[in-house]
Design a protein around this motif. Sequence first.
Motif, PDB file in Angstrom:
ATOM      1  N   ASP A 104       0.822  -1.212   0.000  1.00 42.69           N
ATOM      2  CA  ASP A 104       0.000   0.000   0.000  1.00 42.69           C
ATOM      3  C   ASP A 104       0.854   1.260   0.000  1.00 42.69           C
ATOM      4  OD1 ASP A 104      -2.490  -1.119  -0.240  1.00 42.69           O
ATOM      5  OD2 ASP A 104      -2.864  -1.205   1.927  1.00 42.69           O
ATOM      6  N   ALA A 105       1.987   1.228   0.721  1.00 41.03           N
ATOM      7  CA  ALA A 105       2.867   2.400   0.763  1.00 41.03           C
ATOM      8  C   ALA A 105       3.431   2.710  -0.627  1.00 41.03           C
ATOM      9  CB  ALA A 105       4.001   2.170   1.753  1.00 41.03           C
TER      10      ALA A 105
ATOM     11  N   ARG B 114      -3.221  -0.702  -8.714  1.00 41.38           N
ATOM     12  CA  ARG B 114      -3.225   0.691  -8.250  1.00 41.38           C
ATOM     13  C   ARG B 114      -3.994   0.836  -6.940  1.00 41.38           C
ATOM     14  NH1 ARG B 114      -0.849   3.424 -12.076  1.00 41.38           N
ATOM     15  NH2 ARG B 114      -1.119   2.908 -14.259  1.00 41.38           N
ATOM     16  N   VAL B 115      -3.704   1.938  -6.269  1.00 44.98           N
ATOM     17  CA  VAL B 115      -4.384   2.235  -5.007  1.00 44.98           C
ATOM     18  C   VAL B 115      -5.891   2.272  -5.230  1.00 44.98           C
ATOM     19  CG1 VAL B 115      -4.355   4.762  -5.159  1.00 44.98           C
ATOM     20  CG2 VAL B 115      -4.219   3.671  -2.935  1.00 44.98           C
TER      21      VAL B 115
ATOM     22  N   ARG C 125       3.951   7.659  -5.282  1.00 48.52           N
ATOM     23  CA  ARG C 125       4.940   6.680  -5.751  1.00 48.52           C
ATOM     24  C   ARG C 125       4.388   5.885  -6.920  1.00 48.52           C
ATOM     25  NH1 ARG C 125       5.533   6.010   0.086  1.00 48.52           N
ATOM     26  NH2 ARG C 125       7.332   7.232   0.680  1.00 48.52           N
ATOM     27  N   SER C 126       3.319   5.228  -6.713  1.00 53.92           N
ATOM     28  CA  SER C 126       2.554   4.519  -7.737  1.00 53.92           C
ATOM     29  C   SER C 126       3.385   3.673  -8.700  1.00 53.92           C
ATOM     30  CB  SER C 126       1.717   5.521  -8.522  1.00 53.92           C
ATOM     31  OG  SER C 126       0.850   4.832  -9.385  1.00 53.92           O
TER      32      SER C 126
ATOM     33  N   ARG D 294       1.838   1.919  -3.497  1.00 51.68           N
ATOM     34  CA  ARG D 294       0.758   2.092  -4.481  1.00 51.68           C
ATOM     35  C   ARG D 294       0.188   3.503  -4.427  1.00 51.68           C
ATOM     36  NH1 ARG D 294      -3.921  -1.966  -4.472  1.00 51.68           N
ATOM     37  NH2 ARG D 294      -4.343  -1.096  -2.427  1.00 51.68           N
ATOM     38  N   ARG D 295       0.586   4.275  -3.447  1.00 53.10           N
ATOM     39  CA  ARG D 295       0.059   5.630  -3.306  1.00 53.10           C
ATOM     40  C   ARG D 295       0.348   6.444  -4.561  1.00 53.10           C
ATOM     41  NH1 ARG D 295       2.505   6.066   2.544  1.00 53.10           N
ATOM     42  NH2 ARG D 295       0.942   4.846   3.647  1.00 53.10           N
TER      43      ARG D 295
END
Length: 195
Positions: free
Chosen positions: A24-25, A37-38, A31-32, A27-28
Amino acid sequence: RPAPLSEVAAVAGVSWERVAEVVDAFRRPVRSFVTPRVGETLYPNTRLDITHESLISNWRRLDGWAQTEAKSAETYRLLEQSARRWKAGQSALWGTPDLDLALSWKQTENPTAAWAERYAPAFDQAMTFLDESKAARDRDALEREQQITERQRLRRHQLAATRIAAGVLLIRLTIALASLRFMTAARDEAFAQRT
Protein backbone atom coordinates in the motif's frame (compact mmCIF):
# COMPACT_ATOMS: atom_id res chain seq x y z
CA ARG A 1 8.42 -10.84 -11.98
CA PRO A 2 4.71 -10.64 -11.14
CA ALA A 3 3.72 -12.80 -8.18
CA PRO A 4 0.61 -13.37 -6.05
CA LEU A 5 0.57 -11.51 -2.75
CA SER A 6 0.45 -14.83 -0.84
CA GLU A 7 3.64 -16.02 -2.61
CA VAL A 8 5.47 -12.80 -1.74
CA ALA A 9 4.34 -13.22 1.88
CA ALA A 10 5.50 -16.85 1.96
CA VAL A 11 8.92 -15.93 0.55
CA ALA A 12 9.26 -13.09 3.08
CA GLY A 13 8.04 -15.33 5.90
CA VAL A 14 5.31 -12.92 7.00
CA SER A 15 1.53 -12.73 6.74
CA TRP A 16 -0.08 -11.54 3.51
CA GLU A 17 -1.67 -8.69 5.49
CA ARG A 18 1.80 -7.44 6.47
CA VAL A 19 2.91 -7.49 2.83
CA ALA A 20 -0.30 -5.66 1.87
CA GLU A 21 0.64 -2.84 4.29
CA VAL A 22 4.03 -2.44 2.61
CA VAL A 23 2.54 -2.70 -0.88
CA ASP A 24 0.00 0.00 0.00
CA ALA A 25 2.87 2.40 0.76
CA PHE A 26 4.18 1.89 -2.79
CA ARG A 27 0.76 2.09 -4.48
CA ARG A 28 0.06 5.63 -3.31
CA PRO A 29 -0.30 8.24 -6.06
CA VAL A 30 3.00 9.88 -5.05
CA ARG A 31 4.94 6.68 -5.75
CA SER A 32 2.55 4.52 -7.74
CA PHE A 33 4.94 1.92 -9.06
CA VAL A 34 3.35 -1.26 -7.69
CA THR A 35 0.19 -2.65 -9.22
CA PRO A 36 -2.65 -3.03 -8.68
CA ARG A 37 -3.22 0.69 -8.25
CA VAL A 38 -4.38 2.24 -5.01
CA GLY A 39 -8.08 1.77 -4.38
CA GLU A 40 -8.20 -1.89 -5.42
CA THR A 41 -8.55 -4.22 -2.45
CA LEU A 42 -5.67 -6.62 -1.95
CA TYR A 43 -6.30 -10.32 -1.39
CA PRO A 44 -3.89 -13.25 -1.03
CA ASN A 45 -4.33 -14.14 -4.72
CA THR A 46 -3.87 -10.53 -5.98
CA ARG A 47 -0.96 -10.40 -8.45
CA LEU A 48 1.66 -7.78 -7.61
CA ASP A 49 3.93 -6.22 -10.19
CA ILE A 50 6.41 -3.34 -10.41
CA THR A 51 5.34 -0.94 -13.16
CA HIS A 52 8.21 1.46 -13.76
CA GLU A 53 11.17 -0.30 -15.37
CA SER A 54 13.18 2.94 -15.29
CA LEU A 55 12.80 3.00 -11.50
CA ILE A 56 14.17 -0.54 -11.31
CA SER A 57 17.18 0.19 -13.49
CA ASN A 58 18.01 3.43 -11.62
CA TRP A 59 17.38 2.27 -8.07
CA ARG A 60 20.77 1.12 -6.76
CA ARG A 61 19.41 -0.59 -3.70
CA LEU A 62 16.98 -2.64 -5.78
CA ASP A 63 19.80 -3.50 -8.17
CA GLY A 64 21.86 -4.72 -5.19
CA TRP A 65 18.93 -6.79 -3.98
CA ALA A 66 18.51 -8.28 -7.44
CA GLN A 67 22.19 -9.22 -7.61
CA THR A 68 22.06 -10.75 -4.12
CA GLU A 69 18.93 -12.68 -5.10
CA ALA A 70 20.61 -13.96 -8.26
CA LYS A 71 23.66 -15.19 -6.30
CA SER A 72 21.42 -16.79 -3.69
CA ALA A 73 19.37 -18.52 -6.38
CA GLU A 74 22.54 -19.77 -8.07
CA THR A 75 23.80 -21.22 -4.78
CA TYR A 76 20.46 -22.89 -4.15
CA ARG A 77 20.25 -24.35 -7.67
CA LEU A 78 23.73 -25.84 -7.30
CA LEU A 79 22.82 -27.25 -3.89
CA GLU A 80 19.55 -28.69 -5.19
CA GLN A 81 21.25 -30.30 -8.22
CA SER A 82 23.94 -31.82 -6.02
CA ALA A 83 21.26 -33.13 -3.66
CA ARG A 84 19.40 -34.81 -6.52
CA ARG A 85 22.63 -36.38 -7.80
CA TRP A 86 23.57 -37.54 -4.29
CA LYS A 87 20.16 -39.13 -3.79
CA ALA A 88 20.59 -40.94 -7.12
CA GLY A 89 24.02 -42.20 -6.01
CA GLN A 90 25.83 -40.10 -8.62
CA SER A 91 27.81 -37.82 -6.31
CA ALA A 92 29.12 -37.55 -2.79
CA LEU A 93 28.22 -35.30 0.09
CA TRP A 94 29.87 -31.91 0.11
CA GLY A 95 33.01 -31.05 2.01
CA THR A 96 35.13 -27.94 2.37
CA PRO A 97 34.90 -25.36 0.75
CA ASP A 98 31.50 -26.02 -0.90
CA LEU A 99 29.93 -27.05 2.39
CA ASP A 100 31.23 -23.99 4.23
CA LEU A 101 29.94 -21.68 1.53
CA ALA A 102 26.52 -23.36 1.51
CA LEU A 103 26.22 -23.29 5.31
CA SER A 104 27.14 -19.61 5.31
CA TRP A 105 24.56 -18.98 2.57
CA LYS A 106 21.88 -20.82 4.56
CA GLN A 107 22.62 -18.84 7.71
CA THR A 108 22.75 -15.50 5.91
CA GLU A 109 19.82 -15.94 3.54
CA ASN A 110 17.61 -18.17 5.72
CA PRO A 111 15.90 -19.70 2.67
CA THR A 112 12.36 -21.03 2.85
CA ALA A 113 10.56 -23.65 0.80
CA ALA A 114 8.32 -20.94 -0.66
CA TRP A 115 11.35 -18.94 -1.81
CA ALA A 116 13.08 -22.03 -3.20
CA GLU A 117 10.03 -23.11 -5.17
CA ARG A 118 10.73 -20.23 -7.57
CA TYR A 119 14.06 -21.78 -8.55
CA ALA A 120 13.97 -25.55 -7.95
CA PRO A 121 11.32 -27.65 -6.25
CA ALA A 122 13.31 -30.07 -4.04
CA PHE A 123 13.96 -27.73 -1.09
CA ASP A 124 13.59 -30.38 1.65
CA GLN A 125 15.92 -32.72 -0.21
CA ALA A 126 18.47 -29.93 -0.64
CA MET A 127 18.36 -29.07 3.06
CA THR A 128 18.67 -32.76 3.97
CA PHE A 129 21.72 -33.00 1.69
CA LEU A 130 23.23 -29.96 3.39
CA ASP A 131 22.52 -31.34 6.88
CA GLU A 132 23.90 -34.78 5.94
CA SER A 133 27.03 -33.16 4.49
CA LYS A 134 27.59 -31.23 7.71
CA ALA A 135 26.93 -34.33 9.85
CA ALA A 136 29.40 -36.38 7.79
CA ARG A 137 32.05 -33.68 8.10
CA ASP A 138 31.44 -33.45 11.85
CA ARG A 139 31.72 -37.25 12.18
CA ASP A 140 34.96 -37.23 10.18
CA ALA A 141 36.35 -34.42 12.33
CA LEU A 142 35.40 -36.30 15.51
CA GLU A 143 36.98 -39.48 14.16
CA ARG A 144 40.19 -37.62 13.29
CA GLU A 145 40.22 -36.04 16.74
CA GLN A 146 39.75 -39.47 18.34
CA GLN A 147 42.58 -40.89 16.22
CA ILE A 148 44.87 -38.05 17.27
CA THR A 149 43.90 -38.56 20.91
CA GLU A 150 44.57 -42.31 20.59
CA ARG A 151 47.97 -41.68 18.96
CA GLN A 152 48.85 -39.25 21.76
CA ARG A 153 47.76 -41.82 24.35
CA LEU A 154 49.92 -44.48 22.68
CA ARG A 155 52.89 -42.09 22.56
CA ARG A 156 52.47 -41.32 26.27
CA HIS A 157 52.25 -45.05 27.00
CA GLN A 158 55.36 -45.75 24.90
CA LEU A 159 57.21 -42.89 26.59
CA ALA A 160 56.25 -44.21 30.02
CA ALA A 161 57.39 -47.73 29.01
CA THR A 162 60.64 -46.30 27.67
CA ARG A 163 61.22 -44.39 30.90
CA ILE A 164 60.57 -47.52 32.97
CA ALA A 165 62.91 -49.55 30.77
CA ALA A 166 65.56 -46.82 31.04
CA GLY A 167 65.08 -46.76 34.83
CA VAL A 168 65.46 -50.54 35.08
CA LEU A 169 68.53 -50.40 32.84
CA LEU A 170 70.02 -47.62 35.00
CA ILE A 171 69.39 -49.66 38.16
CA ARG A 172 71.05 -52.73 36.58
CA LEU A 173 73.95 -50.62 35.40
CA THR A 174 74.31 -49.12 38.88
CA ILE A 175 74.26 -52.61 40.42
CA ALA A 176 76.76 -53.85 37.84
CA LEU A 177 79.08 -50.90 38.51
CA ALA A 178 78.74 -51.37 42.26
CA SER A 179 79.47 -55.11 41.85
CA LEU A 180 82.46 -54.32 39.64
CA ARG A 181 83.77 -51.86 42.21
CA PHE A 182 83.19 -54.32 45.00
CA MET A 183 84.96 -57.09 43.08
CA THR A 184 87.83 -54.76 42.14
CA ALA A 185 88.18 -53.68 45.74
CA ALA A 186 88.08 -57.31 46.91
CA ARG A 187 90.69 -58.31 44.32
CA ASP A 188 92.93 -55.41 45.26
CA GLU A 189 92.61 -56.35 48.95
CA ALA A 190 93.33 -60.01 48.21
CA PHE A 191 96.35 -59.01 46.13
CA ALA A 192 97.53 -56.70 48.90
CA GLN A 193 97.23 -59.51 51.50
CA ARG A 194 99.35 -61.85 49.37
CA THR A 195 102.18 -59.51 49.17
